[in-house]
Design a protein around this motif. Sequence first.
Motif, PDB file in Angstrom:
ATOM      1  N   ARG A   1      -2.039   2.455  -1.108  1.00  0.00           N
ATOM      2  CA  ARG A   1      -1.697   2.448   0.315  1.00  0.00           C
ATOM      3  C   ARG A   1      -0.982   3.748   0.706  1.00  0.00           C
ATOM      4  NH1 ARG A   1      -0.239  -2.652   0.484  1.00  0.00           N
ATOM      5  NH2 ARG A   1       1.802  -2.187  -0.377  1.00  0.00           N
ATOM      6  N   THR A   2      -0.033   4.199  -0.097  1.00  0.00           N
ATOM      7  CA  THR A   2       0.689   5.442   0.225  1.00  0.00           C
ATOM      8  C   THR A   2      -0.237   6.662   0.138  1.00  0.00           C
ATOM      9  OG1 THR A   2       1.467   5.660  -2.050  1.00  0.00           O
ATOM     10  CG2 THR A   2       2.951   4.587  -0.470  1.00  0.00           C
ATOM     11  N   ASP A   3      -1.149   6.667  -0.819  1.00  0.00           N
ATOM     12  CA  ASP A   3      -2.114   7.768  -0.901  1.00  0.00           C
ATOM     13  C   ASP A   3      -3.004   7.810   0.334  1.00  0.00           C
ATOM     14  OD1 ASP A   3      -1.088   8.451  -3.349  1.00  0.00           O
ATOM     15  OD2 ASP A   3      -2.766   7.616  -4.522  1.00  0.00           O
ATOM     16  N   ALA A   4      -3.456   6.657   0.775  1.00  0.00           N
ATOM     17  CA  ALA A   4      -4.323   6.601   1.952  1.00  0.00           C
ATOM     18  C   ALA A   4      -3.574   7.061   3.200  1.00  0.00           C
ATOM     19  CB  ALA A   4      -4.852   5.192   2.149  1.00  0.00           C
ATOM     20  N   LEU A   5      -2.314   6.675   3.330  1.00  0.00           N
ATOM     21  CA  LEU A   5      -1.528   7.091   4.485  1.00  0.00           C
ATOM     22  C   LEU A   5      -1.262   8.589   4.471  1.00  0.00           C
ATOM     23  CD1 LEU A   5       1.055   4.173   4.877  1.00  0.00           C
ATOM     24  CD2 LEU A   5      -0.840   4.757   6.392  1.00  0.00           C
ATOM     25  N   SER A   6      -0.982   9.134   3.303  1.00  0.00           N
ATOM     26  CA  SER A   6      -0.711  10.578   3.225  1.00  0.00           C
ATOM     27  C   SER A   6      -1.980  11.380   3.529  1.00  0.00           C
ATOM     28  CB  SER A   6      -0.142  10.951   1.868  1.00  0.00           C
ATOM     29  OG  SER A   6      -1.101  10.764   0.854  1.00  0.00           O
ATOM     30  N   GLU A   7      -3.130  10.892   3.094  1.00  0.00           N
ATOM     31  CA  GLU A   7      -4.380  11.589   3.377  1.00  0.00           C
ATOM     32  C   GLU A   7      -4.756  11.479   4.845  1.00  0.00           C
ATOM     33  OE1 GLU A   7      -7.409  10.251   0.725  1.00  0.00           O
ATOM     34  OE2 GLU A   7      -6.389  11.024  -1.039  1.00  0.00           O
ATOM     35  N   SER A   8      -4.490  10.334   5.457  1.00  0.00           N
ATOM     36  CA  SER A   8      -4.853  10.174   6.867  1.00  0.00           C
ATOM     37  C   SER A   8      -3.925  10.969   7.776  1.00  0.00           C
ATOM     38  CB  SER A   8      -4.849   8.702   7.261  1.00  0.00           C
ATOM     39  OG  SER A   8      -3.534   8.188   7.208  1.00  0.00           O
ATOM     40  N   SER A   9      -2.691  11.235   7.351  1.00  0.00           N
ATOM     41  CA  SER A   9      -1.783  12.033   8.178  1.00  0.00           C
ATOM     42  C   SER A   9      -2.177  13.502   8.154  1.00  0.00           C
ATOM     43  CB  SER A   9      -0.341  11.856   7.713  1.00  0.00           C
ATOM     44  OG  SER A   9      -0.186  12.380   6.410  1.00  0.00           O
ATOM     45  N   ALA A  10      -2.948  13.929   7.168  1.00  0.00           N
ATOM     46  CA  ALA A  10      -3.381  15.319   7.071  1.00  0.00           C
ATOM     47  C   ALA A  10      -4.636  15.596   7.905  1.00  0.00           C
ATOM     48  CB  ALA A  10      -3.632  15.679   5.612  1.00  0.00           C
ATOM     49  N   LEU A  11      -5.163  14.587   8.601  1.00  0.00           N
ATOM     50  CA  LEU A  11      -6.366  14.779   9.407  1.00  0.00           C
ATOM     51  C   LEU A  11      -6.047  15.583  10.661  1.00  0.00           C
ATOM     52  CD1 LEU A  11      -8.014  11.248   9.242  1.00  0.00           C
ATOM     53  CD2 LEU A  11      -8.718  13.295   8.032  1.00  0.00           C
ATOM     54  N   THR A  12      -6.928  16.502  10.988  1.00  0.00           N
ATOM     55  CA  THR A  12      -6.774  17.298  12.202  1.00  0.00           C
ATOM     56  C   THR A  12      -7.381  16.543  13.383  1.00  0.00           C
ATOM     57  OG1 THR A  12      -8.891  18.418  11.919  1.00  0.00           O
ATOM     58  CG2 THR A  12      -6.959  19.409  10.835  1.00  0.00           C
ATOM     59  N   PRO A  13      -7.077  16.949  14.604  1.00  0.00           N
ATOM     60  CA  PRO A  13      -7.706  16.304  15.767  1.00  0.00           C
ATOM     61  C   PRO A  13      -9.234  16.393  15.731  1.00  0.00           C
ATOM     62  CG  PRO A  13      -5.823  17.579  16.477  1.00  0.00           C
ATOM     63  CD  PRO A  13      -6.030  17.876  15.019  1.00  0.00           C
ATOM     64  N   GLN A  14      -9.755  17.495  15.199  1.00  0.00           N
ATOM     65  CA  GLN A  14     -11.220  17.626  15.090  1.00  0.00           C
ATOM     66  C   GLN A  14     -11.783  16.589  14.108  1.00  0.00           C
ATOM     67  OE1 GLN A  14     -13.236  19.528  16.901  1.00  0.00           O
ATOM     68  NE2 GLN A  14     -14.984  18.647  15.852  1.00  0.00           N
ATOM     69  N   ASP A  15     -11.065  16.339  13.011  1.00  0.00           N
ATOM     70  CA  ASP A  15     -11.494  15.316  12.057  1.00  0.00           C
ATOM     71  C   ASP A  15     -11.511  13.944  12.717  1.00  0.00           C
ATOM     72  OD1 ASP A  15     -11.756  17.199  10.043  1.00  0.00           O
ATOM     73  OD2 ASP A  15      -9.728  16.848   9.269  1.00  0.00           O
TER      74      ASP A  15
END
Length: 138
Positions: free
Chosen positions: A47-61
């Motif tokens: 869960r923490t890995d998924a949250l950290s990866e999703s916070s790194a998404l840009t607006p274009q992503d």
Amino acid sequence: MFGINGAEFVILLLLAALLLGPRSVAQALHGLKKALTMFRQWSARLRTDALSESSALTPQDLKNLQMLREFDLSQYSPKQMVREAVQDEINEWMKQAGLSATSLKDAAQSVPDGTPSTNDTKLSIQQLDADNPTGGTP
């Protein structure tokens, strides 16, 4: 769970306690507790890995993800694509032959069941020959 209800589960636990003895049941429960703890830790880490990866998404992503959600594959049906391609080809042949789609519809409607009679077929072949005096294929 596994197609058994609560009462059946309790009966199975009692049978296991009688067959294995109190020490074995205690060890089994301790092992189950350890397995559940490991599963919870793994789930929390995931869960923490998924949250950290999703916070790194840009607006274009995020925009691209939204476009993928709205993407409709049903418009790319092979059956529909072939049907449209064949219809386009038939229309092109009709244009080259000098026949309009309305004249063919009128001919089809003149026969009650929608199938052209032998005379209608001969007539349309004669019309094609008359429209194309060279005798070649249109």
